[in-house]
Design a protein around this motif. Structure first.
Motif, short mmCIF file in Angstrom:
data_model
loop_
_atom_site.label_atom_id
_atom_site.label_comp_id
_atom_site.label_asym_id
_atom_site.label_seq_id
_atom_site.Cartn_x
_atom_site.Cartn_y
_atom_site.Cartn_z
N SER A 96 -7.31 3.60 1.41
CA SER A 96 -7.05 4.36 0.37
C SER A 96 -7.93 5.70 0.17
N GLY A 102 0.33 3.80 -2.60
CA GLY A 102 0.08 5.90 -2.68
C GLY A 102 1.47 6.02 -3.02
N TRP A 129 -6.91 4.02 -8.16
CA TRP A 129 -5.65 2.83 -9.52
C TRP A 129 -6.06 2.55 -10.00
N THR A 181 -2.13 5.53 3.25
CA THR A 181 -2.22 4.67 2.66
C THR A 181 -2.37 2.99 2.66
N ARG A 188 -6.26 8.34 1.03
CA ARG A 188 -5.61 8.95 0.23
C ARG A 188 -6.39 9.56 -0.71
N ASP A 189 -7.76 9.04 -1.19
CA ASP A 189 -8.58 9.19 -2.71
C ASP A 189 -8.98 11.46 -2.21
N ASN A 208 0.85 -1.27 -0.03
CA ASN A 208 -0.36 0.38 0.26
C ASN A 208 0.76 1.42 -0.16
N LEU A 253 1.55 10.32 0.80
CA LEU A 253 0.36 9.42 0.50
C LEU A 253 1.05 7.89 1.38
N ALA A 254 2.33 7.33 0.99
CA ALA A 254 2.68 6.17 1.04
C ALA A 254 1.97 6.03 2.71
#
Length: 274
Positions: free
Chosen positions: A143, A31, A249, A52, A146-147, A27, A48-49
């Protein structure tokens, strides 16, 4: 042999530990791929990593209130997420094999995390519904955050292949196995198999839940049954209400041009659809 008498192999908990950290790494990479698509710098990759890879578990632990979030007390989590960001910084993952690998690995991690969230909720004295909720939140919460962070609609809200539903199936399986009386390790194993299998079947068969646009399209087609022009416009509502290629993604990773093909009684297995 009664469920209480079943012995748990010594390697099974260690296997789930490896799967858990592998999921954090995966994940983190996912990200980072979103950050690459957005043309972010290395800070954006790392943020982001981490979101996620750890946000779902952090939310679960905060809601349970059973001490500090596990992702903050276990140093391997943050380091592994950063490693995923660095990998995504250097490796674009644009090959067909990389796309298939990411989808299959993400399906396995989905089942593992959903089972872990549900099992942790039950072990802290929560009921069935909270366990299902926290199982799904553990699997898809990262996720979703993140989005939202990059200004996109969360992919689990529709228009994509099933993702939250396999997480719910995995959490439900974990709850059912624990209620039967089997050891927690067997519940995690069964839930992981069910969740990952359901997710892979959803990719293979292109399973999706109906969206609001589908109902509007069918209604418009019934009204325009005698007018070819209106019927063509009604069919176009699917693209209008069914999401975009940037809604997640997975869709952008697996996007391919649709070509006409003859009707078959059964679609054969094609690993490209995974």
């Amino acid at each position: 042999m009664f469920p209480a008498q079943l012995t748990v192999p010594e390697t099974l908990p260690e296997t789930f530990r490896v799967l858990d950290l592998s999921g954090v790494l995966l994940n983190g990479i996912l990200g980072g791929l979103i950050a690459r698509r957005k043309n972010f710098d290395l800070v954006g990759f790392i943020v982001l990593a981490m979101l996620t890879a750890t946000a779902g578990g952090v939310l679960r632990d905060v809601m349970i209130q059973a001490g500090p979030p596990f992702a903050l007390t276990d140093p391997y989590y943050l380091y592994t997420a950063c490693a995923g960001a660095v990998i995504a910084w250097w490796v674009p993952f644009t090959s067909r094999f990389a796309g298939r690998f990411l989808v299959v690995a993400d399906s396995v991690v989905l089942g593992t995390w959903a089972a872990t969230g549900a099992s942790k909720a039950l072990s802290n004295g929560l009921g069935v519904m909270p366990a299902l909720l926290l199982g799904c939140l553990t699997a898809v919460g990262g996720s979703m955050i993140r989005d939202v962070s990059v200004g996109e609609t969360p992919a689990v809200f529709g228009g994509n292949k099933l993702y939250a539903v396999p997480a719910l199936c995995a959490a439900g399986t974990a709850v059912a196995v624990v209620r039967v009386g089997l050891p927690e390790a067997y519940a995690l194993l069964a839930a992981t198999v069910v969740g990952s299998g359901t997710c892979l079947m959803a990719y293979w068969r292109s399973w999706r839940l109906p969206v609001a646009g589908d109902r509007e399209r069918r209604r418009a087609e019934r009204l325009a049954a005698g007018d070819p022009t209106l019927a063509a416009r009604a069919r176009g509502l699917t693209g209008l209400h069914g999401g975009t290629a940037l809604s997640g993604w997975r869709r952008s990773l697996l996007a391919h041009r649709r070509v006409p093909r003859p009707l078959r009684r059964r679609k054969p297995l094609d690993v490209e659809d995974l």
